[in-house]
Design a protein around this motif. Structure first.
Motif, PDB file in Angstrom:
ATOM      1  N   TYR A 162       1.011  -1.179   0.097  1.00 24.56           N
ATOM      2  CA  TYR A 162       0.182  -0.072  -0.136  1.00 24.56           C
ATOM      3  C   TYR A 162       0.883   1.117   0.065  1.00 24.56           C
ATOM      4  O   TYR A 162       1.872   1.373   0.774  1.00 24.56           O
ATOM      5  N   THR A 163       0.464   2.535  -0.715  1.00 27.31           N
ATOM      6  CA  THR A 163       1.267   3.453  -0.859  1.00 27.31           C
ATOM      7  C   THR A 163       0.610   4.500  -0.451  1.00 27.31           C
ATOM      8  O   THR A 163      -0.892   4.633  -0.780  1.00 27.31           O
ATOM      9  N   TYR A 164       1.055   5.575   0.260  1.00 25.36           N
ATOM     10  CA  TYR A 164       0.407   6.533   0.838  1.00 25.36           C
ATOM     11  C   TYR A 164       1.400   7.922   0.386  1.00 25.36           C
ATOM     12  O   TYR A 164       2.340   7.897   0.564  1.00 25.36           O
ATOM     13  N   ASN A 165       0.497   9.140   0.451  1.00 24.77           N
ATOM     14  CA  ASN A 165       1.220  10.452  -0.310  1.00 24.77           C
ATOM     15  C   ASN A 165       1.429  11.134   1.168  1.00 24.77           C
ATOM     16  O   ASN A 165       0.485  11.408   1.853  1.00 24.77           O
ATOM     17  N   LEU A 166       2.738  11.859   1.454  1.00 30.36           N
ATOM     18  CA  LEU A 166       2.982  12.587   2.503  1.00 30.36           C
ATOM     19  C   LEU A 166       2.618  13.937   2.366  1.00 30.36           C
ATOM     20  O   LEU A 166       2.430  14.777   3.415  1.00 30.36           O
ATOM     21  N   PHE A 167       1.783  14.497   1.199  1.00 27.75           N
ATOM     22  CA  PHE A 167       1.451  15.993   1.238  1.00 27.75           C
ATOM     23  C   PHE A 167      -0.117  15.824   1.772  1.00 27.75           C
ATOM     24  O   PHE A 167      -0.671  16.741   2.137  1.00 27.75           O
ATOM     25  N   THR A 168      -0.841  14.563   1.480  1.00 27.49           N
ATOM     26  CA  THR A 168      -2.180  14.529   1.740  1.00 27.49           C
ATOM     27  C   THR A 168      -2.638  13.563   2.972  1.00 27.49           C
ATOM     28  O   THR A 168      -3.633  13.331   3.479  1.00 27.49           O
ATOM     29  N   ASN A 221      -3.259   3.501  -3.563  1.00 31.10           N
ATOM     30  CA  ASN A 221      -3.498   2.516  -4.608  1.00 31.10           C
ATOM     31  C   ASN A 221      -4.685   1.518  -3.850  1.00 31.10           C
ATOM     32  O   ASN A 221      -4.428   0.441  -3.440  1.00 31.10           O
ATOM     33  N   ARG A 222      -5.764   2.261  -3.349  1.00 27.80           N
ATOM     34  CA  ARG A 222      -6.604   1.564  -2.712  1.00 27.80           C
ATOM     35  C   ARG A 222      -7.553   0.651  -3.278  1.00 27.80           C
ATOM     36  O   ARG A 222      -8.186   0.833  -4.480  1.00 27.80           O
ATOM     37  N   PRO A 223      -7.528  -0.616  -2.918  1.00 30.27           N
ATOM     38  CA  PRO A 223      -8.354  -1.729  -3.496  1.00 30.27           C
ATOM     39  C   PRO A 223      -9.677  -1.680  -3.693  1.00 30.27           C
ATOM     40  O   PRO A 223     -10.130  -0.770  -2.925  1.00 30.27           O
ATOM     41  N   ASP A 224     -10.496  -1.838  -4.700  1.00 38.05           N
ATOM     42  CA  ASP A 224     -11.770  -1.711  -5.295  1.00 38.05           C
ATOM     43  C   ASP A 224     -12.578  -2.969  -4.954  1.00 38.05           C
ATOM     44  O   ASP A 224     -13.043  -3.602  -5.732  1.00 38.05           O
ATOM     45  N   ASP A 225     -12.261  -3.230  -3.561  1.00 32.60           N
ATOM     46  CA  ASP A 225     -12.994  -4.552  -3.265  1.00 32.60           C
ATOM     47  C   ASP A 225     -14.100  -4.409  -2.138  1.00 32.60           C
ATOM     48  O   ASP A 225     -14.661  -5.391  -1.572  1.00 32.60           O
TER      49      ASP A 225
END
Length: 145
Positions: free
Chosen positions: A107-113, A118-122
């Motif tokens: 899982y990847t997260y942005n440090l600006f926000t 890459n949120r799974p669509d499940d």
């Protein structure tokens, strides 16, 4: 009439609930306070916008924190443990530019926000990074919760 108002107030109070749907069930929100001195080489990246640092000192969050200057006078700090599962041996995320990555699921997260990129669509619920308060006084940045 007085009894009617008491009943209405009681019904109102009973019907109110503290909706915990925004609370992350995987991460404990621990109280802490930690100062970063921008004059120290360890934190010199924070003198430039978009250069994050990892603060892994004991007592800083659950697994440490990522801190980044996001504008001239704004700093963001986020918990370093992945917000989408309980802390374990692979949950401390690593820096990848201006993002952080959890090696458990990539899982990847942005440090600006703080947003998960890459949120799974499940249909399951996923959490963004846990945000910590930051304040600046001269060359000292304080992160706290």
């Amino acid at each position: 009439m007085r009894h009617l108002w008491s009943c209405i107030l009681l019904i109102f109070l009973i019907s109110c609930n503290s909706d915990g749907t925004n609370r992350n069930p995987f991460l404990q929100e621990v109280s802490f306070r930690f100062d970063l001195n921008l004059n120290l080489p360890l934190y010199s990246n924070l003198n430039t916008i978009g250069n994050p640092v990892y603060v892994g000192n004991n007592g800083v969050g659950t697994r440490g924190a990522f801190v980044m200057r996001t504008s001239f006078d704004t700093f963001f700090a986020f918990e370093a443990s992945c917000p989408n599962h309980a802390p374990n041996n692979c949950s401390t995320m690593t820096l990848d530019g201006q993002n952080v990555v959890c090696s458990c699921e990539d899982y990847t997260y942005n440090l600006f926000t703080g947003e998960q990129l890459n949120r799974p669509d499940d249909g399951k619920r996923y959490y963004d990074l846990l945000f910590y308060r930051t304040t600046q006084s001269g060359n000292i940045i304080t992160i706290s919760n």
